[in-house]
Design an enzyme around this catalytic site. Structure first.
Site, mmCIF file in Angstrom:
data_model
loop_
_atom_site.group_PDB
_atom_site.id
_atom_site.type_symbol
_atom_site.label_atom_id
_atom_site.label_comp_id
_atom_site.label_asym_id
_atom_site.label_seq_id
_atom_site.Cartn_x
_atom_site.Cartn_y
_atom_site.Cartn_z
ATOM 1 N N CYS A 42 0.824 -1.218 0.000
ATOM 2 C CA CYS A 42 0.000 0.000 0.000
ATOM 3 C C CYS A 42 0.855 1.264 0.000
ATOM 4 C CB CYS A 42 -0.931 -0.021 1.213
ATOM 5 S SG CYS A 42 -1.791 1.536 1.436
ATOM 6 N N CYS A 47 -1.441 1.717 -3.067
ATOM 7 C CA CYS A 47 -2.439 2.792 -2.897
ATOM 8 C C CYS A 47 -1.841 4.200 -2.859
ATOM 9 C CB CYS A 47 -3.214 2.601 -1.592
ATOM 10 S SG CYS A 47 -3.515 0.909 -1.136
ATOM 11 N N LYS A 50 0.058 5.297 -6.062
ATOM 12 C CA LYS A 50 -1.003 5.309 -7.094
ATOM 13 C C LYS A 50 -1.841 6.579 -6.989
ATOM 14 C CE LYS A 50 -4.873 4.163 -6.202
ATOM 15 N NZ LYS A 50 -5.467 2.862 -6.021
ATOM 16 N N TYR A 176 -9.485 -3.431 -10.743
ATOM 17 C CA TYR A 176 -9.063 -2.174 -10.113
ATOM 18 C C TYR A 176 -7.790 -1.608 -10.770
ATOM 19 C CZ TYR A 176 -11.735 -2.903 -5.690
ATOM 20 O OH TYR A 176 -12.692 -3.059 -4.728
ATOM 21 N N GLU A 180 -7.564 1.688 -13.136
ATOM 22 C CA GLU A 180 -6.924 2.880 -12.550
ATOM 23 C C GLU A 180 -5.718 3.315 -13.376
ATOM 24 O OE1 GLU A 180 -6.191 1.815 -8.451
ATOM 25 O OE2 GLU A 180 -8.202 2.429 -7.837
ATOM 26 N N HIS A 438 -26.478 22.444 0.124
ATOM 27 C CA HIS A 438 -26.622 22.914 -1.247
ATOM 28 C C HIS A 438 -25.626 24.025 -1.569
ATOM 29 C CE1 HIS A 438 -28.821 23.599 -4.937
ATOM 30 N NE2 HIS A 438 -28.805 24.897 -4.688
ATOM 31 N N GLU A 443 -25.631 16.036 -2.150
ATOM 32 C CA GLU A 443 -26.989 16.325 -1.671
ATOM 33 C C GLU A 443 -28.023 15.449 -2.373
ATOM 34 O OE1 GLU A 443 -28.909 20.140 -2.775
ATOM 35 O OE2 GLU A 443 -27.150 20.502 -4.020
HETATM 36 P P1 NDP Z 1 -8.756 -7.840 -9.951
HETATM 37 O O1 NDP Z 1 -8.981 -9.152 -9.318
HETATM 38 O O2 NDP Z 1 -9.459 -6.633 -9.455
HETATM 39 O O3 NDP Z 1 -9.067 -7.946 -11.505
HETATM 40 C C1 NDP Z 1 -8.450 -8.890 -12.327
HETATM 41 C C2 NDP Z 1 -8.838 -8.570 -13.755
HETATM 42 O O4 NDP Z 1 -8.029 -9.343 -14.636
HETATM 43 C C3 NDP Z 1 -10.279 -8.918 -14.066
HETATM 44 O O5 NDP Z 1 -10.786 -7.936 -14.924
HETATM 45 C C4 NDP Z 1 -10.166 -10.254 -14.812
HETATM 46 O O6 NDP Z 1 -11.177 -10.431 -15.752
HETATM 47 C C5 NDP Z 1 -8.859 -10.083 -15.538
HETATM 48 N N1 NDP Z 1 -8.151 -11.324 -15.838
HETATM 49 C C6 NDP Z 1 -7.900 -12.357 -15.019
HETATM 50 N N2 NDP Z 1 -7.177 -13.305 -15.647
HETATM 51 C C7 NDP Z 1 -6.987 -12.853 -16.912
HETATM 52 C C8 NDP Z 1 -6.323 -13.372 -18.054
HETATM 53 N N3 NDP Z 1 -5.698 -14.541 -18.021
HETATM 54 N N4 NDP Z 1 -6.322 -12.637 -19.186
HETATM 55 C C9 NDP Z 1 -6.943 -11.439 -19.227
HETATM 56 N N5 NDP Z 1 -7.585 -10.891 -18.183
HETATM 57 C C10 NDP Z 1 -7.601 -11.592 -17.035
HETATM 58 O O7 NDP Z 1 -7.184 -7.678 -9.916
HETATM 59 P P2 NDP Z 1 -6.227 -6.407 -9.941
HETATM 60 O O8 NDP Z 1 -4.923 -6.956 -10.400
HETATM 61 O O9 NDP Z 1 -6.832 -5.288 -10.706
HETATM 62 O O10 NDP Z 1 -6.160 -5.978 -8.411
HETATM 63 C C11 NDP Z 1 -5.731 -6.913 -7.419
HETATM 64 C C12 NDP Z 1 -6.309 -6.563 -6.075
HETATM 65 O O11 NDP Z 1 -5.713 -5.375 -5.616
HETATM 66 C C13 NDP Z 1 -7.802 -6.295 -6.094
HETATM 67 O O12 NDP Z 1 -8.518 -7.449 -5.770
HETATM 68 C C14 NDP Z 1 -7.987 -5.241 -5.039
HETATM 69 O O13 NDP Z 1 -8.384 -5.867 -3.853
HETATM 70 C C15 NDP Z 1 -6.631 -4.627 -4.841
HETATM 71 N N6 NDP Z 1 -6.623 -3.227 -5.305
HETATM 72 C C16 NDP Z 1 -7.482 -2.328 -4.763
HETATM 73 C C17 NDP Z 1 -7.482 -1.014 -5.180
HETATM 74 C C18 NDP Z 1 -8.424 -0.032 -4.587
HETATM 75 O O14 NDP Z 1 -8.978 -0.289 -3.540
HETATM 76 N N7 NDP Z 1 -8.664 1.117 -5.229
HETATM 77 C C19 NDP Z 1 -6.570 -0.547 -6.226
HETATM 78 C C20 NDP Z 1 -5.741 -1.574 -6.740
HETATM 79 C C21 NDP Z 1 -5.761 -2.853 -6.286
HETATM 80 P P3 NDP Z 1 -12.611 -11.087 -15.398
HETATM 81 O O15 NDP Z 1 -13.448 -9.996 -14.851
HETATM 82 O O16 NDP Z 1 -13.077 -11.608 -16.724
HETATM 83 O O17 NDP Z 1 -12.336 -12.179 -14.418
#
Ligand code: NDP
Length: 454
Positions: A42, A47, A50, A176, A180, A438, A443
Site C-alpha cells: 500500500c 495505494c 497510485k 481495479y 486505474e 446545497h 446532496e
Molecule cells: P482484480 O482481481 O481486481 O481484476 C483482475 C482482472 O483481470 C479482471 O478484470 C479479470 O477479468 C482479468 N483477468 C484475469 N485473468 C486474466 C487473463 N488470463 N487474461 C486477461 N484478463 C484476465 O485484480 P487487480 O490486479 O486489478 O487488483 C488486485 C487486487 O488489488 C484487487 O482485488 C484489489 O483488492 C486490490 N486493489 C485495490 C485497489 C483499490 O482499492 N482502489 C486498487 C488496486 C488494487 P474477469 O473480470 O473476466 O475475471
C-alpha cells in the site's frame, strides 16, 4: 519454553504494522521481519503512490476546465521523471515514518527475509528467531499470463519506477489496477489500449456504474478492446507487437511501448516454510478462522495472504483485531460486510453494500432502487459532457439502505462518509430527513424521492 519474542510478525505492510504496534502497546515483546521497505504494498508500491499519480493525471483536465472559468489556456505537459522523483521522496518519508513508529512502539525490526523452520522458529538472514506466536502478513504478488513474451510485461510494481512515460501503453485486465492505470496514464499523456477478455470492465460492481465508467473512458480516448485475448508479445524495433485474438477468429496486431499486466494478485507464499510450520494452504491462500488463526493454533495470518477482502483498511483491521484478541484480552472478530471501496478512475467510482443485481437476488420483490444521473454544476462552465450517477438500494419492507453507489468526482470521499450511516443501519427515512447541503453533488443522496424500479 523460553522464546526470544512473544510475537514475531512476518511482513511489515498494513496488516503486520498495525498488529505489531498494537501487540507491543499491550506489553508484548514483538519483532517484525521485512525483506523489502517497511510500509508494504500500500505505502511503497500501491495505494499511496497510485493516488499521487492519480492526482498528477487530473491536471490535464483541470487546465482545460480552467478556460471555461475565464483563465487563459495553459499548454503544458507532465515531466514524468520530476513526478516520479517527487513521488519517491514522499514514499521515502513515509517509509522512515513507519520505521520511526515501530521504534517508538518498541518493536524490533529485522530488515531481512524470514522463512519458517518449524512452528516456533524462523530463519531471518543469519538469525534464528523463536517466538511464542507468529503472525503471517506477507501480502500478495501480481499474476502474469502464460503467453509468449510474458517476460516483457510490467506489473503495477514496475509502473511506479518507469524511466519514461510510455507514448503507447497496453493494459491487460479490467479490474481495479487495470482501470486505474489506464485512466492515470491516459491523463498523463499516454495513448492507452485496454485489453479485456470479457465484454465489460470491473466485474462485481453495479452495472450502471460499470457502464457509465466504460463510456466515459472510451469518450476520453482510451481504446478498449473487449472480448480480446492477448496471445503473444514480440519485441521489434518499433515497439512491442501484441497479437490479440478477439474470439471471432480475427487476429490483430497492436504496437505499444510498454505492456502492463493487471490480471489479479495471489498470496506471496512460495518458500515461506509453511509446510514446516504446519500451516495449511487452501486455494493458494492461508486458511484462517474468524480470529485469523491458521491450522496451527499459535500461528495467525492477516491481509492479502489470506485472500479474504484484499484491501488495506481490512488488513489493518484484521491486524488490530488479532492483537486485541491475543494480547489485549478482548476477543475481536472483523465483519467483512459493508466495506466501502473505490476505483480511482476518471471519474471515480465508489460503492458500499449491495449492487442492484445482488439486492434483487438476496431480497426478491423487496427492493426499491433510486437513481439520479445529472450534470454537475462544475461542468456547466467547463463545457465537458461529464455526468454524475448515484444510486441507492433500499429494502422495501424495512426501509433499510442496502447499498449506495456513485460514479463521479469525489465519489470515494462521499461514499466513505455515507458508509458510516449505512453501517449504523440508516433507513431511507433517515436520508430523507437529512437536510441537503446545497449546492453539492452529495446532496442528491438525500433528495431522491421516486424509485426508478421496485
Ligand atoms: P482484480 O482481481 O481486481 O481484476 C483482475 C482482472 O483481470 C479482471 O478484470 C479479470 O477479468 C482479468 N483477468 C484475469 N485473468 C486474466 C487473463 N488470463 N487474461 C486477461 N484478463 C484476465 O485484480 P487487480 O490486479 O486489478 O487488483 C488486485 C487486487 O488489488 C484487487 O482485488 C484489489 O483488492 C486490490 N486493489 C485495490 C485497489 C483499490 O482499492 N482502489 C486498487 C488496486 C488494487 P474477469 O473480470 O473476466 O475475471
Amino acid at each position: 519454553m523460553n522464546y526470544d519474542y512473544d510475537l514475531l510478525v512476518i511482513g511489515a505492510g498494513s496488516g503486520g504494522l498495525s498488529a505489531s504496534k498494537r501487540a507491543a502497546h499491550y506489553g508484548a515483546k514483538v519483532a517484525i521481519a521485512e525483506q523489502d521497505l517497511v510500509g508494504g504494498t500500500c505505502v511503497i508500491r500501491g495505494c499511496v503512490p497510485k493516488k499521487l499519480l492519480v492526482y498528477a493525471s487530473h491536471f490535464h483536465d483541470l487546465y482545460q476546465d480552467a478556460v471555461g472559468y475565464g483563465w487563459d489556456a495553459v499548454i503544458s505537459h507532465c515531466d514524468w521523471s520530476k513526478l516520479i522523483t517527487a513521488k519517491d521522496r514522499e514514499i521515502e518519508r513515509l517509509n522512515h515514518l513507519h520505521m520511526h513508529w515501530l521504534k517508538e512502539a518498541g518493536v524490533a525490526l529485522f530488515s531481512e527475509r524470514a522463512v519458517l523452520c518449524d512452528a516456533h522458529t524462523a530463519q531471518i538472514g543469519e538469525h534464528l528467531v523463536t517466538a511464542e506466536k507468529i503472525l503471517l502478513a506477507v501480502g500478495g504478488e501480481a499474476v502474469r499470463p502464460d503467453i509468449v513474451g510474458m517476460e516483457h510485461t510490467l506489473t503495477s510494481r514496475e509502473m511506479f519506477d518507469l524511466p519514461h512515460l510510455p507514448k503507447r501503453l497496453a493494459v491487460l485486465g479490467a479490474g481495479y489496477i487495470a482501470v486505474e492505470f489506464a485512466c492515470i496514464m491516459q491523463g498523463l499523456g499516454s495513448q492507452v489500449t485496454l485489453i479485456v477478455r470479457g465484454d465489460h470492465i470491473l466485474r462485481g460492481f453495479d452495472e450502471d456504474l460499470r457502464a457509465m465508467l466504460r463510456d466515459n473512458m472510451i469518450a476520453r480516448g482510451i481504446n478498449i478492446r473487449f472480448i480480446s485475448q492477448l496471445e503473444a508479445i514480440v519485441p521489434k524495433t518499433d515497439g512491442f507487437h501484441l497479437t490479440l485474438d478477439n474470439m471471432e477468429m480475427n487476429v490483430e496486431s497492436v504496437i505499444v511501448d510498454q505492456v502492463l499486466c493487471a490480471i489479479g494478485r495471489v498470496p506471496l507464499l512460495a518458500g515461506l516454510g509453511l509446510e514446516k510450520a504446519g500451516v495449511k494452504i487452501v486455494n493458494n491462500a492461508i486458511k484462517v478462522d474468524d480470529y485469523s488463526r491458521t491450522s496451527q493454533p499459535h500461528i495467525f495470518a492477516v491481509g492479502d495472504c489470506t485472500d479474504r477482502v484484499n484491501l488495506t483498511p481490512v488488513a489493518v483491521a484484521e491486524g488490530r483485531a488479532f492483537a486485541d484478541t491475543e494480547f489485549g484480552h478482548s476477543p475481536t472478530r472483523i465483519s467483512h460486510e459493508l466495506i466501502a471501496t473505490a476505483v480511482f478512475s476518471q471519474p471515480e467510482l465508489a460503492t458500499v453494500g449491495l449492487t442492484e443485481a445482488q439486492a434483487h437476488t438476496r431480497y426478491p420483490g423487496d427492493i426499491l432502487c433510486y437513481r439520479s444521473r445529472f450534470r454537475p454544476l462544475y461542468h456547466t462552465l467547463t463545457g465537458r459532457p461529464d455526468k454524475v450517477l448515484i444510486k441507492l438500494l433500499v429494502q422495501r419492507s424495512t426501509d433499510r439502505i442496502l447499498g449506495a453507489h456513485m460514479c463521479g468526482e469525489h465519489a470515494a470521499e462521499i461514499i466513505q462518509a455515507l458508509a458510516i450511516s449505512i453501517k449504523m443501519g440508516a433507513t431511507k427515512k433517515d436520508f430523507d430527513a437529512t437536510m441537503a447541503l446545497h449546492p453539492t453533488l452529495a446532496e442528491e443522496f438525500v433528495t431522491m424521492r421516486t424509485p426508478v424500479s421496485g
